[in-house]
Write an enzyme that holds these catalytic residues in place. Structure first.
Site, short mmCIF file in Angstrom:
data_model
loop_
_atom_site.label_atom_id
_atom_site.label_comp_id
_atom_site.label_asym_id
_atom_site.label_seq_id
_atom_site.Cartn_x
_atom_site.Cartn_y
_atom_site.Cartn_z
CB SER A 1 -11.62 4.67 -4.11
OG SER A 1 -11.65 5.14 -2.81
CG LEU B 1 0.68 3.71 3.85
CD1 LEU B 1 1.77 3.64 5.26
CD2 LEU B 1 -0.52 3.09 4.45
CB ILE C 1 -28.09 15.54 1.27
CG1 ILE C 1 -28.16 14.97 2.64
CG2 ILE C 1 -28.60 14.56 0.28
CD1 ILE C 1 -27.39 13.83 2.76
CB THR D 1 -16.87 0.19 -8.82
OG1 THR D 1 -17.83 0.93 -8.65
CG2 THR D 1 -16.09 0.77 -9.85
CG ASP D 2 -22.31 -0.38 -8.68
OD1 ASP D 2 -21.29 0.49 -8.21
OD2 ASP D 2 -23.63 -0.54 -8.00
CD GLU D 3 -19.29 4.65 -8.59
OE1 GLU D 3 -19.01 5.88 -9.38
OE2 GLU D 3 -19.16 4.67 -7.31
CE1 TYR E 1 -13.04 4.35 -8.41
CE2 TYR E 1 -15.26 4.57 -8.53
CZ TYR E 1 -14.06 3.84 -8.08
OH TYR E 1 -14.36 2.66 -7.45
CG ASP F 1 -1.84 1.11 1.13
OD1 ASP F 1 -3.18 0.51 1.11
OD2 ASP F 1 -1.78 2.25 0.99
CG ASN G 1 -27.14 9.92 -1.61
OD1 ASN G 1 -27.16 8.68 -1.73
ND2 ASN G 1 -26.63 10.77 -2.43
CB SER H 1 -9.68 5.45 -13.92
OG SER H 1 -10.44 5.44 -12.75
CE LYS H 2 -11.82 -0.06 -9.66
NZ LYS H 2 -10.70 -0.57 -8.96
#
Ligand code: NAD
Length: 338
Positions: A88, A38, A221, A140-142, A165, A36, A264, A168-169
């Site tokens: 993330s 960090l 929110i 991820t599901d994104e 994000y 990691d 949310n 890239s995933k």
């Protein structure tokens, strides 16, 4: 699982630091090397319960550092990689996408490529003894983009990522896929919905709601609070990863999600209600909920069809949102008590 040596990347982050203690507890001959960098998101104190475990080694370093990965492979002769390391946080990817491209795309390629060279003799030919060596990519599901009011993401849903994000995933998922199709590497990918639970970074939605509530601050929110996510308690995700890692079919992807769609505003209200019971103030914490300018490109709804992992591997979530959130609130109240 006996006597396997596994490289876990990003183990000081939220999900990795829940996964490693779970894994070491369940498999007492497995050796874990946690690599990691960090970054601001990595927190070694999240691993204090296993920091002196005899089968655990921490290495501070970057998955983009090829020499380091080569050296680690020479030293440890890994049986597998479970790859969590990533940038993330969607908001950060909007402000500053560079690190997302580097870590999530190039870093994943780097790990895969070094693993391929160590495990494969040539395309579709493993070096002797390397046949079961596996690369497990955590995603991820994104990557699937956004849903309207109805429908669910399945493993067949087309990719349509909307943020730097998720893009890239998605790219990293494709690189993993290509190493299966081109080189015959033993890979699996899990695409999971939003996680919550202990050890999540302060910047994320649920820790923010709890912290702001008890500090007497406004609870922000986005937009009208109607964005929906499919919330999964982090240990249920860890159990899903474990099952796919051990029993998933090479080259396949598995969606993991708890069938717990909540918007949310519901999340904020539920947390406030529970805090009103556990730690009552002069007035309800709900009064602190404030709507703020929406995130650009904010996906409306994510929801997972988890039938494949449920029916093929026997996974099911043990927690629903209402049971998991109680445990989560108690953990953060303890964390924030000082
Ligand atoms: P996190 O941001 O909490 O942790 C990421 C970890 O990776 C940190 O410890 C960080 O220091 C480390 N890291 C970052 N860049 C690195 C680099 N270049 N080299 C080595 N280490 C590096 O993330 P998380 O929430 O634990 O997510 C873990 C994985 O799960 C990610 O791949 C993410 O895309 C995926 N995922 C997360 C969720 C969620 O809800 N949190 C849902 C689905 C999938």
């Amino acid at each position: 699982m006996n006597n396997k040596t596994i490289l876990i990347t990003g183990g000081a982050g939220f999900i990795g630091s829940n996964f490693i203690p779970y894994f070491l507890k369940n498999y007492n001959t497995v050796k874990v090397i946690n690599l990691d960098k960090l970054t601001y998101a990595g927190e070694l104190s999240n691993l204090k319960e296993i920091s002196t475990h005899e089968n655990y080694v921490f290495v501070e370093g970057d998955i983009c550092d090829r020499n380091l990965i080569e050296q680690l492979f020479e030293t440890h002769d890994f049986d597998a990689i479970i790859h969590f390391a990533a940038e993330s946080h969607v908001d950060n990817s909007i402000e500053k996408p560079d690190e997302f491209i580097k870590t999530n795309i190039f870093g994943t390629f780097n790990l895969l490529d070094v693993a391929k060279n160590h495990w494969m003799e040539s395309s579709n030919k493993f070096k002797p003894g390397c046949e079961s060596k596996r690369f497990h990519h955590i995603s991820t599901d994104e990557v699937y983009g956004t849903l309207g009011e109805t429908g669910l993401f399945t493993e067949e849903t087309s990719y349509a990522p909307n943020s730097p994000y998720s893009a890239s995933k998605a790219s990293s998922d494709f690189i993993v896929r290509s190493y299966f199709h081109t080189y015959g590497m033993n890979v699996v990918t899990t695409n999971c919905s939003n996680n919550y639970g202990p050890k999540q970074h302060n910047e994320k939605l649920i820790p923010t709601i709890i912290r702001k509530a008890i500090n007497g601050e406004q609870i922000p929110i986005y937009g009208d609070g109607k964005n929906i996510r499919d919330w999964l308690y982090v240990l249920d995700h860890c159990k899903g990863i474990d099952l796919v890692f051990q029993n998933g079919i090479s080259g396949e992807t598995y969606n993991i999600g708890g069938r717990n769609e909540r918007d949310n505003l519901y999340i904020a209200n539920k947390i406030c209600e529970l805090l009103d019971e556990i730690k009552p103030g002069q007035q309800s914490y709900k009064k602190q909920i404030t709507f703020v300018k929406d995130r650009p490109g904010h996906d409306f709804r994510y929801a997972i069809d988890a039938s494949k992992i449920e029916s093929e591997l026997g996974w099911k979530a043990d927690e629903n949102f209402e049971t998991g959130i109680k445990k989560t609130i108690n953990w953060y109240l303890d964390k924030y008590k000082n």
